[in-house]
Write a protein that holds these residues in place. Structure first.
Motif, PDB file in Angstrom:
ATOM      1  N   VAL A 181      98.716 -13.334  88.877  1.00 33.74           N
ATOM      2  CA  VAL A 181      99.622 -13.645  87.788  1.00 33.74           C
ATOM      3  C   VAL A 181      99.287 -15.035  87.243  1.00 33.74           C
ATOM      4  O   VAL A 181      98.881 -15.936  87.991  1.00 33.74           O
ATOM      5  CB  VAL A 181     101.096 -13.568  88.257  1.00 33.74           C
ATOM      6  CG1 VAL A 181     101.430 -14.703  89.202  1.00 33.74           C
ATOM      7  CG2 VAL A 181     102.048 -13.563  87.060  1.00 33.74           C
ATOM      8  N   TRP A 207     101.562 -11.524  83.311  1.00 31.33           N
ATOM      9  CA  TRP A 207     100.433 -10.610  83.325  1.00 31.33           C
ATOM     10  C   TRP A 207     100.168 -10.207  81.877  1.00 31.33           C
ATOM     11  O   TRP A 207     101.109 -10.007  81.108  1.00 31.33           O
ATOM     12  CB  TRP A 207     100.730  -9.365  84.146  1.00 31.33           C
ATOM     13  CG  TRP A 207     100.878  -9.576  85.624  1.00 31.33           C
ATOM     14  CD1 TRP A 207     102.028  -9.678  86.338  1.00 31.33           C
ATOM     15  CD2 TRP A 207      99.815  -9.709  86.567  1.00 31.33           C
ATOM     16  NE1 TRP A 207     101.771  -9.855  87.663  1.00 31.33           N
ATOM     17  CE2 TRP A 207     100.402  -9.878  87.843  1.00 31.33           C
ATOM     18  CE3 TRP A 207      98.411  -9.699  86.474  1.00 31.33           C
ATOM     19  CZ2 TRP A 207      99.648 -10.044  88.998  1.00 31.33           C
ATOM     20  CZ3 TRP A 207      97.660  -9.846  87.628  1.00 31.33           C
ATOM     21  CH2 TRP A 207      98.276 -10.018  88.874  1.00 31.33           C
ATOM     22  N   TYR A 218      98.354  -7.586  79.046  1.00 34.61           N
ATOM     23  CA  TYR A 218      97.894  -6.204  78.881  1.00 34.61           C
ATOM     24  C   TYR A 218      97.384  -5.984  77.455  1.00 34.61           C
ATOM     25  O   TYR A 218      97.839  -6.644  76.501  1.00 34.61           O
ATOM     26  CB  TYR A 218      99.029  -5.223  79.151  1.00 34.61           C
ATOM     27  CG  TYR A 218      99.352  -5.048  80.612  1.00 34.61           C
ATOM     28  CD1 TYR A 218      98.782  -4.000  81.344  1.00 34.61           C
ATOM     29  CD2 TYR A 218     100.207  -5.920  81.266  1.00 34.61           C
ATOM     30  CE1 TYR A 218      99.064  -3.833  82.687  1.00 34.61           C
ATOM     31  CE2 TYR A 218     100.498  -5.756  82.611  1.00 34.61           C
ATOM     32  CZ  TYR A 218      99.928  -4.722  83.323  1.00 34.61           C
ATOM     33  OH  TYR A 218     100.201  -4.556  84.647  1.00 34.61           O
ATOM     34  N   ARG A 273     106.037  -7.412  86.343  1.00 28.09           N
ATOM     35  CA  ARG A 273     105.447  -6.461  85.385  1.00 28.09           C
ATOM     36  C   ARG A 273     106.504  -5.593  84.703  1.00 28.09           C
ATOM     37  O   ARG A 273     106.175  -4.503  84.207  1.00 28.09           O
ATOM     38  CB  ARG A 273     104.393  -5.576  86.058  1.00 28.09           C
ATOM     39  CG  ARG A 273     103.256  -6.341  86.714  1.00 28.09           C
ATOM     40  CD  ARG A 273     102.247  -5.383  87.333  1.00 28.09           C
ATOM     41  NE  ARG A 273     101.299  -6.043  88.213  1.00 28.09           N
ATOM     42  CZ  ARG A 273     100.030  -6.331  87.916  1.00 28.09           C
ATOM     43  NH1 ARG A 273      99.563  -6.033  86.717  1.00 28.09           N
ATOM     44  NH2 ARG A 273      99.234  -6.911  88.798  1.00 28.09           N
ATOM     45  N   SER A 304     105.121  -1.696  86.523  1.00 34.86           N
ATOM     46  CA  SER A 304     105.146  -2.179  87.902  1.00 34.86           C
ATOM     47  C   SER A 304     104.206  -1.424  88.835  1.00 34.86           C
ATOM     48  O   SER A 304     103.955  -1.890  89.953  1.00 34.86           O
ATOM     49  CB  SER A 304     106.567  -2.126  88.453  1.00 34.86           C
ATOM     50  OG  SER A 304     107.087  -0.810  88.382  1.00 34.86           O
ATOM     51  N   GLU A 325     101.343   1.985  84.263  1.00 39.05           N
ATOM     52  CA  GLU A 325     100.365   1.455  83.311  1.00 39.05           C
ATOM     53  C   GLU A 325      99.656   2.603  82.594  1.00 39.05           C
ATOM     54  O   GLU A 325      99.479   2.564  81.359  1.00 39.05           O
ATOM     55  CB  GLU A 325      99.335   0.584  84.036  1.00 39.05           C
ATOM     56  CG  GLU A 325      99.903  -0.698  84.640  1.00 39.05           C
ATOM     57  CD  GLU A 325      98.865  -1.453  85.459  1.00 39.05           C
ATOM     58  OE1 GLU A 325      99.166  -2.562  85.913  1.00 39.05           O
ATOM     59  OE2 GLU A 325      97.742  -0.928  85.657  1.00 39.05           O
ATOM     60  N   PRO A 346      95.336  -3.526  81.856  1.00 34.09           N
ATOM     61  CA  PRO A 346      95.462  -4.916  82.298  1.00 34.09           C
ATOM     62  C   PRO A 346      94.228  -5.733  81.912  1.00 34.09           C
ATOM     63  O   PRO A 346      93.095  -5.327  82.177  1.00 34.09           O
ATOM     64  CB  PRO A 346      95.601  -4.806  83.817  1.00 34.09           C
ATOM     65  CG  PRO A 346      95.046  -3.475  84.167  1.00 34.09           C
ATOM     66  CD  PRO A 346      95.240  -2.584  82.984  1.00 34.09           C
TER      67      PRO A 346
END
Length: 637
Positions: free
Chosen positions: A108, A122, A124, A148, A163, A168, A175
């Protein structure tokens, strides 16, 4: 043809980041900490994702004459050692650190919001938005908290949950920490897609790789690589050119980094550490008076101090060269140039630092004896450097009356000759060599005295505090015993600060304007003198004959002043009382000019050059707008 000291080559971004991770590329210790906020990070990621240029970086190969203490990139493994560094990152720290933090480290990121609030993030890539040509790419870079999960409504509503890897995949959020690990991510996504019946997303993922991820993997950064043979002066110059994002790096910071490699904390010497004050604080406090926020040495810079130390070191080198039989141009220069500061060995710094600091303290006391109490009234800040070095060299001998008188003569010649406005480093060297010898042994006059000339009509052009000679006249009047017209007190430091003494008009500005006098005539130093704030309030804008009558009359401010005593006060300012009482402006100006010239002659020990031609300098302005701003500035003091 001279051998090239640098090369420019494109290097894969991934290779640069891996060099940071391995400690092969580190920062010079003087580099400031990483400070980019999340919006700037998003902007950088967006640019690279589109293969847009983000600027070159500059590196310096280690092992050369420029021996900086290395410091690892923030966030790299704890076991990295300074000796691991092959290159130092001179320019591009913020960009490289940002990309290392978000794209390679897989931790992080501790950053700040645009309002400077610390946050953990984080980052993305929103795959759908990245592939939508109508979307702004920066809007496709998403920052989420450490867990997240992005929430709203005071954390009561979940907006985006990333998370788990499955979440995701479901949200099609890639990410940024995996942009150089595509194969691993893609294999896991394929497993997810076939397991959850989302094979229809595979063309989207392929497009995302080709249009976005491949840009990261193929991205090349122009790298300007300085050879280890690059000189210290060249490195300093480079920093002044590239360090446009903040305060330009100066010689002090470079010397700090070089001394750090030898285990010495130069910054601690100057700024202190924790509750321990440094040299800078001690200089600020030197002769600081009550109600004054700083002393006469407050503007002495760290590079000024290093210049004074360099004078001693360079003289040692010169003396050794003379012992070795060298002559003339073979002898090393004594001038404390930037290059001389960069070449100042730590051993010489330690040898002379205390001696030089004592010299600056003596310089403050010397200036106070000349009735120069504030930085604002200091004729030349630059002249303090050779003054301190000379006093440090003379030691106790400077206190002898005859020696002090010679030093005073040298000082005023520098001021009234207006010799410290340019080309000062060579003059520093000459003064440091010549003045102590002249004071202690006699012989030839120092070149500063020989070079000094003052034209009689120069007084008429001195209208603003920008002029060193203007400030010099004010100080000389106080030194020679000028007394306040109301209190009769001489202007020692207690009265100066207690009574708010400043330079004021003798024939007031309002009276001069009403009598159609030209401002460029009445605003010169000839028509100005040091007075307390309360005295100047009594003067107001009246004719001299009127305000003198008020001073002689008893009122709420106290009993009146005896006429003869008041005439004595006026005479202490080199003013003819009869001319002032008669409001005889033109005769007064001619008479006082002659007296001020004699004052300057006595101070410098040299005859004034009397000619009819007026020669203005760059330090004086002639437009009325500048005159008005000057008066506003003086009124604020």
């Amino acid at each position: 043809m001279a051998e090239a000291t640098f090369q420019t080559n494109p290097v894969l971004l991934h290779e640069l980041l891996k060099a940071c991770h391995a400690g092969k590329m580190q920062l010079p210790d003087f580099q400031r900490s990483w400070v980019w906020d999340e919006d700037r990070i998003k902007s950088l990621v967006a640019s690279i994702s589109r293969a847009f240029p983000v600027g070159a970086v500059m590196t310096l190969r280690t092992g050369g004459a420029v021996n900086f203490k290395p410091r690892p990139i923030e966030g790299t493994p704890d076991d990295i050692r300074p000796e691991d560094a092959d290159f130092l990152l001179l320019d591009g720290q913020q960009r490289m650190t940002s990309m290392y933090q978000v794209a390679l480290r897989d931790h992080v990121v501790r950053t700040v919001t645009p309002k400077n609030k610390p946050v953990d993030r984080w980052f993305y890539l929103d795959i759908r938005k990245c592939l939508d040509p109508q979307e702004d790419r920066e809007a496709a870079i998403i920052g989420v908290p450490a867990d997240r999960v992005l929430r709203s409504d005071f954390n009561r509503t979940v907006v985006l949950d990333l998370s788990t890897p499955e979440r995701e995949f479901e949200e099609l959020m890639y990410p940024v920490s995996r942009v150089f690990a595509w194969n691993d991510w893609n294999n896991r996504f394929l497993k997810y897609a076939y397991t959850h019946g989302r094979e229809n997303l595979l063309p989207v993922i392929i497009d995302f790789f080709e249009q976005v991820i491949s840009n990261f993997q193929q991205y090349q950064v122009p790298v300007i690589s300085l050879a280890s043979s690059t000189s210290k002066e060249a490195v300093c110059t480079v920093f002044e050119k590239v360090n446009t994002g903040g305060k330009a790096l100066d010689a002090f910071e470079l010397v700090t980094a070089m001394y750090a490699a030898e285990g010495h904390e130069l910054r601690k010497d100057w700024y202190g550490k924790g509750s321990e004050p440094g040299r800078h604080h001690r200089l600020i406090e030197t002769l600081r008076q009550g109600g004054q926020d700083r002393g006469i040495l407050a503007e002495v810079a760290n590079t000024d101090f290093l210049q004074a130390v360099a004078l001693f070191h360079n003289r040692d080198r010169r003396r050794q060269a003379e012992v070795d039989g060298k002559q003339g141009k073979e002898l090393p220069s004594i001038a404390p140039t930037r290059q001389a500061i960069l070449n100042l060995p730590l051993a010489s710094y330690k040898k002379y630092e205390s001696v030089v600091e004592a010299g600056f303290v003596k310089a403050a006391k010397f200036l106070h004896r000349l009735h120069i109490y504030r930085v604002f009234d200091l004729p030349y800040q630059s002249q303090v450097v050779p003054l301190a070095a000379i006093l440090a060299d003379l030691g106790d001998a400077a206190d002898h009356e005859a020696n002090h008188g010679k030093l005073v003569c040298w000082y005023w010649n520098g001021v009234f000759g207006e010799l410290y406005g340019s080309a000062i480093e060579s003059r520093f060297a000459r003064d440091f060599l010549e003045v102590p010898v002249w004071i202690l042994r006699g012989g030839d006059l120092p070149s500063t005295i020989r070079d000094s000339t003052f034209r009689a009509d120069r007084l008429k052009t001195m209208r603003m505090r920008l002029s060193a000679a203007y400030k010099g006249v004010n100080a000389l009047l106080m030194k020679e015993g000028a007394t306040d017209w109301r209190s009769g007190q001489t202007f020692d430091h207690t009265v100066f600060f207690g009574e708010s003494v400043d330079i004021h008009h003798i024939f007031p500005k309002d009276w001069c304007l009403k009598n159609n006098l030209k401002w460029e005539v009445f605003d010169s130093i000839i028509n100005k003198t040091p007075l307390s704030y309360r005295t100047n309030r009594i003067i107001g804008g009246s004719a001299p004959s009127a305000y003198l009558a008020r001073l002689e009359s008893a009122d709420s401010d106290g009993p009146g002043i005896d006429r003869d005593r008041l005439d004595g006060f006026l005479a202490s300012h080199l003013i003819d009382p009869a001319l002032l009482r008669a409001d005889a402006f033109e005769t007064f100006m001619a008479d006082r000019q002659a007296k001020l010239l004699r004052l300057i002659e006595n101070a410098t020990g040299q005859a004034v050059y009397r000619d009819t031609e007026i020669e203005a300098t760059d330090e004086d302005e002639t437009d009325e707008e500048t005159f008005e701003s000057s008066r506003t500035m003086e009124a604020a003091q």
